[in-house]
Design an enzyme around this catalytic site. Structure first.
Site, PDB file in Angstrom:
ATOM      1  N   SER A 106       0.615  -1.681  -0.566  1.00  0.00           N
ATOM      2  CA  SER A 106      -0.391   0.182  -0.064  1.00  0.00           C
ATOM      3  C   SER A 106       1.061   0.659   0.164  1.00  0.00           C
ATOM      4  CB  SER A 106      -0.602   0.040   1.275  1.00  0.00           C
ATOM      5  OG  SER A 106      -1.844  -1.032   1.070  1.00  0.00           O
ATOM      6  N   ALA A 121      -1.485   4.337  -5.104  1.00  0.00           N
ATOM      7  CA  ALA A 121      -2.234   4.188  -4.287  1.00  0.00           C
ATOM      8  C   ALA A 121      -3.890   5.297  -4.871  1.00  0.00           C
ATOM      9  CB  ALA A 121      -2.284   5.230  -3.364  1.00  0.00           C
ATOM     10  N   ALA A 157       3.357 -13.086  12.299  1.00  0.00           N
ATOM     11  CA  ALA A 157       1.846 -14.397  12.860  1.00  0.00           C
ATOM     12  C   ALA A 157       2.516 -15.429  11.930  1.00  0.00           C
ATOM     13  CB  ALA A 157       0.921 -13.593  12.162  1.00  0.00           C
ATOM     14  N   ARG A 211      -5.732  -4.441 -17.633  1.00  0.00           N
ATOM     15  CA  ARG A 211      -4.447  -4.484 -17.517  1.00  0.00           C
ATOM     16  C   ARG A 211      -2.814  -5.882 -18.324  1.00  0.00           C
ATOM     17  NH1 ARG A 211      -3.787  -2.903 -11.452  1.00  0.00           N
ATOM     18  NH2 ARG A 211      -3.068  -0.087 -11.927  1.00  0.00           N
ATOM     19  N   HIS A 225      -0.240  -7.988  -9.039  1.00  0.00           N
ATOM     20  CA  HIS A 225      -1.287  -8.093  -7.907  1.00  0.00           C
ATOM     21  C   HIS A 225      -1.540  -9.687  -8.150  1.00  0.00           C
ATOM     22  CE1 HIS A 225      -4.562  -6.826  -5.240  1.00  0.00           C
ATOM     23  NE2 HIS A 225      -5.207  -7.352  -5.860  1.00  0.00           N
ATOM     24  N   GLU A 251      -5.794  -7.952  -0.228  1.00  0.00           N
ATOM     25  CA  GLU A 251      -4.507  -8.677  -1.011  1.00  0.00           C
ATOM     26  C   GLU A 251      -5.244  -9.441  -0.379  1.00  0.00           C
ATOM     27  OE1 GLU A 251      -1.670  -7.050  -3.149  1.00  0.00           O
ATOM     28  OE2 GLU A 251      -2.149  -8.624  -3.955  1.00  0.00           O
TER      29      GLU A 251
HETATM   30  P1  ADP Z   1      -3.064  -4.549   1.470  1.00  0.00           P
HETATM   31  O1  ADP Z   1      -3.480  -3.645   0.388  1.00  0.00           O
HETATM   32  O2  ADP Z   1      -3.726  -5.212   1.487  1.00  0.00           O
HETATM   33  O3  ADP Z   1      -3.403  -3.500   2.766  1.00  0.00           O
HETATM   34  P2  ADP Z   1      -0.240  -4.816   2.188  1.00  0.00           P
HETATM   35  O4  ADP Z   1       0.917  -5.305   1.159  1.00  0.00           O
HETATM   36  O5  ADP Z   1      -0.269  -3.032   1.803  1.00  0.00           O
HETATM   37  O6  ADP Z   1      -1.396  -5.069   1.604  1.00  0.00           O
HETATM   38  O7  ADP Z   1       0.345  -5.387   3.172  1.00  0.00           O
HETATM   39  C1  ADP Z   1       0.545  -6.568   3.707  1.00  0.00           C
HETATM   40  C2  ADP Z   1       1.640  -6.155   5.203  1.00  0.00           C
HETATM   41  O8  ADP Z   1       1.203  -7.414   5.157  1.00  0.00           O
HETATM   42  C3  ADP Z   1       2.666  -6.609   4.570  1.00  0.00           C
HETATM   43  O9  ADP Z   1       2.919  -4.804   5.240  1.00  0.00           O
HETATM   44  C4  ADP Z   1       3.819  -7.079   4.675  1.00  0.00           C
HETATM   45  O10 ADP Z   1       4.689  -7.236   5.264  1.00  0.00           O
HETATM   46  C5  ADP Z   1       2.453  -7.541   5.968  1.00  0.00           C
HETATM   47  N1  ADP Z   1       2.705  -8.707   6.316  1.00  0.00           N
HETATM   48  C6  ADP Z   1       2.700 -10.127   5.552  1.00  0.00           C
HETATM   49  N2  ADP Z   1       2.532 -11.115   6.582  1.00  0.00           N
HETATM   50  C7  ADP Z   1       2.581 -11.269   7.666  1.00  0.00           C
HETATM   51  C8  ADP Z   1       2.558 -11.992   8.745  1.00  0.00           C
HETATM   52  N3  ADP Z   1       2.592 -13.142   8.682  1.00  0.00           N
HETATM   53  N4  ADP Z   1       2.754 -11.095  10.047  1.00  0.00           N
HETATM   54  C9  ADP Z   1       2.475 -10.480  10.209  1.00  0.00           C
HETATM   55  N5  ADP Z   1       2.898  -9.192   9.036  1.00  0.00           N
HETATM   56  C10 ADP Z   1       2.533  -9.394   7.839  1.00  0.00           C
END
Ligand code: ADP
Length: 585
Positions: free
Chosen positions: A170, A175, A284, A410, A520, A549
């Site tokens: 994001s 954006a 997590a 796209r 994506h 996503e």
């Molecule tokens: P969205 O656009 O759906 O919000 P993003 O890619 O912008 O998705 O954000 C997803 C975030 O989640 C990223 O910053 C990524 O590093 C984080 N993330 C992914 N897997 C984990 C995990 N297992 N534990 C903590 N954070 C995570």
């Protein structure tokens, strides 16, 4: 004799050094290093042969990703009188730029800095067991929206982020946010409707999206944009919108600066104001459940140590997609395997999908993977300067001919580019297009980097740009003549461009090379309109919500540009709201 003169020289040098230490006034010199987005220039003040201050004079580095470089790392340099302090994880190039710049300044000042210093890592003191009402995993737009909404609904909330910095994709995204009926559309006299946005989204995804979920997104898009503007303080461009491929009208709101920095910095401030803890570096790994199968939180890991984050009301997965996970991509759809680079941050590994599938969550559309048509052939990153395409930049192949409508979907554009000589193409525009698009103006960082790597060139004449990339001039002139005549009549007789062409007969011109890169992943967890994660029987899994996503039923076979930001904010807010009002266990 020789021996004697060496002794004298040494003595003189020692005397000078002593003299310098004792009497020299503070001196300030400048140094420059090359970062991810261009030059980083610093002014360093030395006193008595030691750094006393570092002032960053100019930098185009991402203010959020590189924050630690210009705070902690810079401070450590002053404290230890060394440029060789630890780099900031996730901002290596920006860190290196600061190191180089400070070393250059020291050299100019004739100051010898101390050698490498290992700064002891400060592991934050976090209890092994933590209890909140709502645990949000991921700090992109979906995670922040969920956490802030849950907090405002009265819940105690924590955000877990596995990377050292927040924002995910994001942050690095353009954006833009699709919303039908916005105040900007009204100002520009553009007629639109939620129903039209619904039709465009369903059609754009070949009807593979879940209509109920899509309807929730398009209906919630404008309220979500107003929430961002009025509650979070996101500033939008007030007199223009983008027209992304597949949308029947211009409906995409543009944040200030046309990047996710505007959203994420405002989200961070909003979270800070509410005292919502954000634990970075915390990954997590497993969803925890009680005897009834209800999700009760997560097991997470930081520096090899396990932590439990218990969620009394709900757990929200906002972990993003899996575009950066080549194995997962290959398994989902072998065509999009190792042959492609990605526009994504390295954190996009599909963790949320894997964790939820392990407890019986259903997935959909996993094989639907989108490439962004115009990306940096060197890094795979999205070319944000490509915004020019929405305002009349044309795509041409190595032979100097157009080959696809520049506002096509796209997937269609990407396939068309891969069918051209060398599997790349060029975008060309002139000052008249720039005056409308502000693509060069908004993305100076890219201009600096791409000019250096040679994929972008600015030339005064068509001959200049044709010679630079060895494109046949006669074909290019012919293409430009045709497009300029279509600009006059308003009708593109070759590919039916849905936007507004400009007269391209006069320079200066910009031309850049681009290739498709994985952008994506449309597939992911099945959710219902309340953002609840569903099992294979279509039943909600108690205690578990997902947004953004990581989910897989909104965009079908192909996400339309700017629908991702609508998706993440709409469903982030729903997930936060629903989780906060669940009955606490
Ligand atoms: P969205 O656009 O759906 O919000 P993003 O890619 O912008 O998705 O954000 C997803 C975030 O989640 C990223 O910053 C990524 O590093 C984080 N993330 C992914 N897997 C984990 C995990 N297992 N534990 C903590 N954070 C995570």
């Amino acid at each position: 004799m020789a021996k004697h003169s060496i002794r004298i020289l040494r003595t003189t040098a020692l005397a000078l050094a002593l003299c310098g230490t004792a009497f020299a006034a503070p001196v300030t010199t400048e140094g420059t290093g090359v970062g991810k987005h261009g030059d980083v220039t610093v002014a360093v003040t030395f006193d008595g042969g030691k750094i006393t201050a570092i002032d960053v004079k100019s930098s185009l580095e991402n203010p959020i990703l590189a924050k630690g470089v210009f705070t902690d790392m810079k401070d450590a340099m002053v404290r230890y009188n060394s440029a060789d302090v630890d780099v900031v994880a996730g901002a290596t190039l920006s860190s290196e730029a600061l190191r180089t710049a400070v070393k250059a300044a020291a050299e100019k000042a004739g100051v010898a800095l101390s050698g490498p210093v290992v700064v002891a890592k400060r592991t934050p003191k976090i209890p092994e067991k933590n209890i909140y009402d709502v645990v949000v995993v991921g700090s992109g737009g979906a995670g922040f929206s969920a956490a802030i909404t849950a907090h405002d609904a009265g819940a105690s909330v924590v955000i877990l982020e596995k990377m050292p910095t927040v924002g995910g994709n994001s942050l690095i995204s353009g954006a833009e946010m699709a919303a039908a009926g916005s105040w900007v559309q009204q100002k520009l006299g553009i007629k639109d409707s939620v129903e039209q946005h619904f039709q465009d989204t369903m059609k754009g995804g070949d009807n593979l999206g879940d209509p109920a979920v899509v309807r929730t997104m398009v209906e919630g898009a404008l309220p979500a944009a107003l929430w961002c503007r009025d509650e979070i303080g996101v500033e939008f461009v007030e007199d223009n919108l983008f027209h992304f491929g597949g949308h029947s009208v211009k409906r995409s709101l543009i944040p200030k600066g046309a990047t996710g920095s505007e959203f994420i910095s405002k989200f961070m401030a909003a979270a800070e104001k509410r005292n919502i803890p954000i634990v970075t570096g915390m990954k997590a790994e497993e969803l925890l459940r009680d005897a009834d199968g209800r999700v009760t939180g997560v097991r997470a890991v930081m520096d090899g140590k396990d932590y439990v984050f218990e969620a009394r009301r709900g757990t929200v997965l906002a972990t993003g997609g899996f575009a950066a996970n080549v194995d997962m991509r290959t398994k989902a759809n072998p065509f999009y395997g190792a042959g492609f680079k990605t526009t994504n941050m390295p954190g996009a590994q599909g963790d949320g999908i894997v964790m939820a599938e392990k407890i019986g969550a259903a997935v959909a559309n996993m094989d639907q993977i989108q490439t962004y048509p115009m990306c940096d052939p060197v890094s795979g990153a999205i070319e944000l300067i490509d915004d020019a395409r929405f305002e009349g930049a044309i795509l041409i192949n190595q032979e100097g001919r157009r080959f696809v409508e520049e506002l096509e979907r796209r997937d269609v554009m990407s396939k068309a580019i891969l069918a051209q000589t060398g599997q790349y193409c060029y975008a060309l525009f002139n000052q008249k297009v720039e005056d409308r698009a502000h693509a060069v103006q908004n993305h100076q960082d890219e201009v600096a980097v791409f000019s250096r790597t040679g994929i972008l060139y600015k030339g005064e004449t068509l001959k200049d740009v044709a010679d630079h990339f060895k494109i046949p001039l006669d074909a290019l002139e012919d293409t430009v003549k045709k497009v300029s005549s279509y600009a006059k009549t308003g009708k593109d007789l070759d590919f039916n461009y849905r936007g507004k062409f400009e007269d391209l007969t006069t320079g200066p011109y910009w031309i850049y090379r681009g290739v498709p890169s994985v952008h994506h992943t449309m597939g992911g967890l099945k959710i219902n309109p309340k953002a609840q994660v569903l099992d294979s029987n279509g039943k909600p899994i108690e205690g578990l919500w997902a947004a953004g996503e990581v989910t897989g039923v909104t965009h079908g076979s192909n996400r339309l540009g700017s629908n991702a930001y609508a998706d993440i904010i709409v469903f982030g807010r729903i997930a936060g709201e629903e989780a906060a009002k669940a009955v606490a266990k």
